[in-house]
Design an enzyme around this catalytic site. Structure first.
Site, short mmCIF file in Angstrom:
data_model
loop_
_atom_site.label_atom_id
_atom_site.label_comp_id
_atom_site.label_asym_id
_atom_site.label_seq_id
_atom_site.Cartn_x
_atom_site.Cartn_y
_atom_site.Cartn_z
N ASN A 62 0.87 -1.18 0.00
CA ASN A 62 0.00 0.00 0.00
C ASN A 62 0.90 1.23 0.00
OD1 ASN A 62 -1.86 2.03 0.36
ND2 ASN A 62 -2.70 1.23 2.28
N ARG A 106 -2.59 -2.10 -3.48
CA ARG A 106 -3.82 -1.36 -3.23
C ARG A 106 -3.77 -0.08 -4.05
NH1 ARG A 106 -5.81 1.74 2.27
NH2 ARG A 106 -7.92 2.20 1.56
N HIS A 164 -13.01 2.39 0.22
CA HIS A 164 -12.96 1.33 1.23
C HIS A 164 -13.67 0.07 0.74
CE1 HIS A 164 -12.74 4.70 4.52
NE2 HIS A 164 -11.53 4.41 4.06
N ARG A 200 -11.86 14.93 7.89
CA ARG A 200 -12.70 15.32 6.76
C ARG A 200 -14.11 15.65 7.24
NH1 ARG A 200 -11.12 9.93 3.90
NH2 ARG A 200 -8.95 10.32 3.32
N GLU A 205 -7.93 -5.93 5.31
CA GLU A 205 -7.84 -5.53 3.92
C GLU A 205 -6.68 -6.21 3.20
OE1 GLU A 205 -9.20 -1.24 3.09
OE2 GLU A 205 -8.54 -1.17 5.18
#
Length: 426
Positions: free
Chosen positions: A26, A110, A199, A260, A402
Site C-alpha cells: 500500500n 492497493r 474502502h 474530513r 484488507e
C-alpha cells in the site's frame, strides 16, 4: 442467528495452499505499508511500514518490521519510494522471513481509484499502469503514489505477477440511481463526475465475513457495513451486492471523519471563497485536513476525545454527538433502502474498538429492532455479536483485514478464477 465456531466453518480458500504467500503493498504519498500474507489461513506472516518518504525538513524516515512477534524499528534516510521498497525487502532478508524462501505467488497493490474502468482486480502490465495513471485527475493525492509503488515493485520483484486491487471496484456494482449526481449530464459525462465509493475492499470483505461466521450465504443477507477509522464510510449491501455507499467522487463525502467534513452544503465552498477569500487549495485543505473531529474538537483520536469529554470539554462532547448523529442518519437511510436489515457490522479502528460509539449509534433504535447489549458491547475480541437475543437485527463487530482481502483477490486474478467473495469470504 449465531456465530459458527471457526473449526466448523468450511474454508473456500483451502485450494490456495499450493500458492504460497502474497506480498500486499500500500503505497501512500509519504509512506509504504506492506504485509506478507497467507491467503489460506489468513495470518500475517510479517508486516511493516516505511514512513516519512521524501518529506522535506525530515532528515530520516522510520522503518518498522514485525516478524515472529518481534518488532524492529530503524531511522534511515528514505528519499523516495524506490528506496522505501528496497529497505523493506532488505528487512525481510535481514530479519525474516527471507522472501526467496516464502514462496511468493504474487504481489498485490492497493490502488485507491479505479474510476469506472476497473470493476475488479487486474494483473498488471504496462497498459494497466498507464490506465491507472490516466485516473490521476480523480485521485491526485493517491493514484500518483500508487503508480510509483507499482513501477518500483515491478522492477525489484519482476519474477512474480503483480495485481492491482482497487478501493472503488466493489462499488462499481452500484445501481445508476445511487451513483448518479443530479448535475448537468454532459458536464458529468465529460469529467467523469459520479459516485465511486471507497474502502470497497473492506466493505466486501466484511459483508462476506459476516456470512461466513454466521454459516449463511452472503446472497441471503442484507447488511449495513460501517467502516469507522480515521477515514469512515458506510455501505448498504443486499445479497453481497452494494446498493449504496456514503463516499462519492472522492473520499470526502459522507460520514464525519477524523479530519474530513463528510456531507456539507456545496454552497459553503462558494460562501468561503467569496467572503473569506479562500482559494481552492485552502478550501481543499480545510475540508480534507482541518475538519471532521479534528476541526470540531482539536483531536482526531477517539481515545483523546474521550478524555476531553470526561474532562468536561463541551466542544469534544458536541463533536461526538455530531459524529453519532450523522452515523445514525445513514443507518436509518440504508435500512429504508434495504427494506430488511439482517446485520449491522462495525469495523475498522473506531468501529472495532470504541464501545461508546457503537452504543450511541444504536441508542433509541429499539423500535426498529436494533440495539446493543451493554455487556456484549463492552467485551473485546474478534468477530462477535453485541446485540441482545431479542433484537430483530444482529449488531456485530467484525474486524476488517484488507491485506488478506487483497491477497485473496490477487490469487483469484492470477488464476483467472471467479471471485470466491461472491459466495462467502473471510
Amino acid at each position: 442467528m449465531s456465530i459458527v465456531p471457526e473449526s466448523d466453518r468450511p474454508n473456500p480458500y483451502s485450494a490456495y495452499g499450493a500458492h504460497g504467500s502474497v506480498l500486499a503493498l500500500n503505497s501512500g504519498s509519504s509512506s509504504l505499508k506492506y504485509q506478507l500474507v497467507n491467503p489460506v489461513g489468513g495470518e500475517a506472516i510479517a508486516a511493516g511500514t516505511v514512513e516519512r518518504i521524501g518529506e522535506s525538513g525530515s532528515s530520516t524516515g522510520i522503518v518498522t518490521h514485525t516478524f515472529a512477534g518481534n518488532r524492529t524499528r530503524r531511522e534511515l534516510e528514505v528519499p523516495d519510494h524506490g528506496e522505501a521498497l528496497r529497505l523493506a525487502l532488505g528487512m525481510f532478508d535481514e530479519i525474516g522471513p527471507r522472501l526467496a524462501d516464502a514462496g511468493i505467488y504474487a504481489v498485490g497493490h492497493r490502488v485507491v481509484h479505479g474510476g469506472a474502468e476497473f470493476s475488479g482486480p487486474v494483473v498488471v502490465d504496462d497498459d494497466v499502469v498507464d490506465r491507472i495513471e490516466a485516473l490521476v485527475p480523480l485521485a491526485p493525492l493517491h493514484n500518483p503514489a500508487n503508480v510509483q509503488g507499482i513501477r518500483v515493485a515491478r522492477e525489484l520483484l519482476g519474477d512474480v505477477p503483480h495485481v492491482a486491487v482497487f478501493d472503488t471496484a466493489f462499488f462499481q456494482a452500484l445501481p445508476a440511481e445511487a451513483y448518479t449526481y443530479a448535475i448537468d449530464r454532459e458536464v458529468a459525462r465529460e469529467h467523469d463526475v459520479r459516485r465511486y465509493g471507497f474502502h470497497g475492499t473492506s466493505h466486501q470483505y466484511v459483508a462476506g465475513k459476516v456470512a461466513r461466521v454466521l454459516g449463511r450465504r452472503v446472497q441471503d443477507l442484507n447488511t449495513i457495513v460501517l467502516h469507522l477509522g480515521n477515514g469512515a464510510s458506510a455501505s448498504a449491501v443486499r445479497g453481497g451486492v452494494p446498493v449504496d455507499t456514503s463516499m462519492g467522487l472522492t473520499p470526502l463525502e459522507g460520514l464525519v471523519m477524523g479530519t474530513r467534513s463528510g456531507d456539507i452544503d456545496p454552497a459553503v465552498v462558494f460562501h468561503l471563497a467569496r467572503n473569506a477569500g479562500m482559494s481552492i487549495d485552502e478550501l481543499d485543505t480545510l475540508l480534507n485536513k482541518r475538519s471532521g473531529m479534528l476541526g470540531l474538537s482539536g483531536v482526531n483520536d477517539f481515545r483523546e476525545l474521550r478524555q476531553l469529554i470526561d474532562d468536561g470539554d463541551e466542544d469534544a462532547a458536541l463533536a461526538f454527538d455530531v459524529y453519532v448523529h450523522r452515523l445514525t442518519k445513514y443507518v436509518g437511510a440504508y435500512a429504508a433502502l434495504l427494506g430488511r436489515v439482517d446485520v449491522i457490522a462495525f469495523t475498522a479502528g473506531v468501529g472495532e474498538n470504541d464501545a461508546a460509539v457503537r452504543a450511541a449509534v444504536c441508542a433509541g433504535l429499539e423500535n426498529f429492532g436494533i440495539a446493543v447489549d451493554a455487556d456484549r458491547n463492552a467485551a473485546r475480541g474478534g468477530e462477535r455479536i453485541i446485540s441482545p437475543d431479542w433484537a430483530k437485527t444482529l449488531v456485530m463487530v467484525v474486524p476488517t483485514m484488507e491485506e488478506l482481502a487483497i491477497a485473496r483477490q490477487c490469487v483469484e486474478a492470477v488464476d483467472g478464477r471467479e471471485p470466491t467473495a461472491a459466495v462467502t469470504t473471510g
